[in-house]
Design a protein around this motif. Sequence first.
Motif, PDB file in Angstrom:
ATOM      1  N   ASN A 164       1.005  -1.056  -0.140  1.00 24.35           N
ATOM      2  CA  ASN A 164      -0.034  -0.033  -0.123  1.00 24.35           C
ATOM      3  C   ASN A 164       0.943   1.190   0.110  1.00 24.35           C
ATOM      4  OD1 ASN A 164      -3.080   0.525   0.242  1.00 24.35           O
ATOM      5  ND2 ASN A 164      -2.121   2.123   1.806  1.00 24.35           N
TER       6      ASN A 164
ATOM      7  N   CYS B 165     -13.321   2.510   4.764  1.00 20.35           N
ATOM      8  CA  CYS B 165     -12.488   3.436   4.385  1.00 20.35           C
ATOM      9  C   CYS B 165     -12.770   5.198   4.457  1.00 20.35           C
ATOM     10  CB  CYS B 165     -11.441   3.520   3.315  1.00 20.35           C
ATOM     11  SG  CYS B 165     -10.428   1.770   3.117  1.00 20.35           S
TER      12      CYS B 165
ATOM     13  N   LEU C 108      -7.116   4.097   7.180  1.00 18.31           N
ATOM     14  CA  LEU C 108      -7.043   2.962   6.638  1.00 18.31           C
ATOM     15  C   LEU C 108      -6.789   2.789   4.983  1.00 18.31           C
ATOM     16  CD1 LEU C 108     -10.166   1.015   8.037  1.00 18.31           C
ATOM     17  CD2 LEU C 108      -7.796   0.770   8.659  1.00 18.31           C
ATOM     18  N   ILE C 109      -7.045   4.106   4.298  1.00 16.65           N
ATOM     19  CA  ILE C 109      -6.860   4.328   2.939  1.00 16.65           C
ATOM     20  C   ILE C 109      -5.177   4.373   2.796  1.00 16.65           C
ATOM     21  CG2 ILE C 109      -6.671   5.922   0.961  1.00 16.65           C
ATOM     22  CD1 ILE C 109      -9.392   6.761   2.107  1.00 16.65           C
TER      23      ILE C 109
ATOM     24  N   GLY D 143      -5.839   0.486   2.242  1.00 19.10           N
ATOM     25  CA  GLY D 143      -6.879   0.823   1.361  1.00 19.10           C
ATOM     26  C   GLY D 143      -6.919   0.187  -0.027  1.00 19.10           C
TER      27      GLY D 143
END
Length: 203
Positions: A23, A169, A175-176, A180
């Motif tokens: 991520n 999200c 969380l992104i 995410g």
Amino acid sequence: MIHRVYSKLFVVCEWIMNLLILNLLFIFFSCAGLILFGFAPAYTAMSLVFKKLYEGEDVRVVRSFYTTFKSELIKSNKFGLLYGYVYILLFINFLFIQTLPVSIQTASMFVLIALTLLVLASSLYIFPLYNSFESTVWLLIKNSLLLAFAFLPRTIFTQIVILAVGVICFYQPILIFLLGFSSVCAIITLTSQPCIQKITNTV
């Protein structure tokens, strides 16, 4: 018994760590490419790493991501920019429909929603197909649509799960930046790869 529990726990922790790393890599390299030119190669790299992990390969996540990003920088942008252009057109048409008379708004909106779902369905399979087969852009798009319809229940299920991730999200924006993008890519990989393997085995 305890050894088996610890083994499964280790696998879960390893996957969470890979999700976090990928991520961050995706966000960094997307921004490095000014998003417009970085999104497609960064997502292609992330998708390929997840494909290798799914197939049980021993992957050096960071090196594999970076190598794929460099090698696919130009080619992946061909369909990445194409899809981006299509999504922009859909958004513009959505705004335009709001200005139409109410009598034709409903029918126009129905057609637009159908087209949007079609493009979204194709988007689910385009990167997994790209990482699995050497093909032209248009053939990849055609095959992604065929795959979406051939496994329609799975396609709908994947879209629902991704929507659920998006809602989570939205309410927890942190969380992104943690999971995410990578979680969406992992979901698409886990749902699309069995379909691709099934098609490959029948050919």
